[in-house]
Design an enzyme around this catalytic site. Sequence first.
Site: not given
Length: 279
Positions: A45, A50, A75, A108
């Site tokens: 994931d 990120y 996301k 997200h």
Amino acid sequence: MKVSDILLNDGYKIPAVGLGTYQIRGGEGYHQILAAISDGYRSIDSATNYDNEGIVGKAIRDSGIPRSQFFISSKLPGKYHRYDDALSAIKESLARMGLEYFDLFLIHWPLPKRGLYVEAWKALITAQKLGLIKSIGVSNFEPEHLDKIITETGVTPAVNQIEIHPYWINDNRIQENLKRGILTEAWSPLGRGSDALKEPIIQKLAEKYDKNVGQIILRWHLDRGVVPLPKSTNLEHQRANLNIFDFSLTNDEIQAINALNRENGRIDGQDPNEYEEFE
Ligand code: A2P
């Protein structure tokens, strides 16, 4: 250890545990992801926010394991909720990963004050039709946000990924997802390494089942019908976190962990109706 699969509402299957990758970045992160893959993780994931789509994709390609055996998620960041921006962002994410398609792609955060998440959802629907994404879903969506996208597009998300751990058990939202046929994924399923891991009830269950505390919490998620996405940079923990399919908790034990819930138990107080995503 074989990880079970769960059927989604669109006919695709998702592994019952995945690797969370928040704050796993750079060269060190690349090696951690590669190690997790060699330990058996196939569901990974990621998220554009990120800043690790590059190393996740590289680890997948370098693993030598066929792409078809992975379940890769990313996301959409809040700054790309407009329809055209969202479509380009999905293509850019794929290019950064070096992949042809995502198994799952999520919005997200809903950012309801900006009010563009229906546009973003329409872009995910288009991307799915174009073959860029297999399953489409959302993250941090409240029941009213789910109803709005479902009513306006007729398409129900396959997944809603929300914050769940023993101090924030989120029972209502799990039930609301279930009612709509949406699978719940848990972010920070171990409470980001908080005191939850030291709770006496969890330590007692770890002794009873001859498991570690992390495994007890992850099994609690599975037994509530939730797919946890634990993160660990420790190889022993990474391995242990997949080894949770040979026992299960009783209903009373699940309730005992549920009783750890706190009224203000969110890790960072991120209320999806208020939270303005970092840009
Ligand atoms: P470590 O990287 O040393 O394993 P979350 O997934 O909720 O964000 O939590 C991640 C935190 O939980 C990290 O600090 C991680 O530390 C710790 N952790 C992960 N797996 C386990 C485990 N099986 N037992 C104890 N702590 C764990």
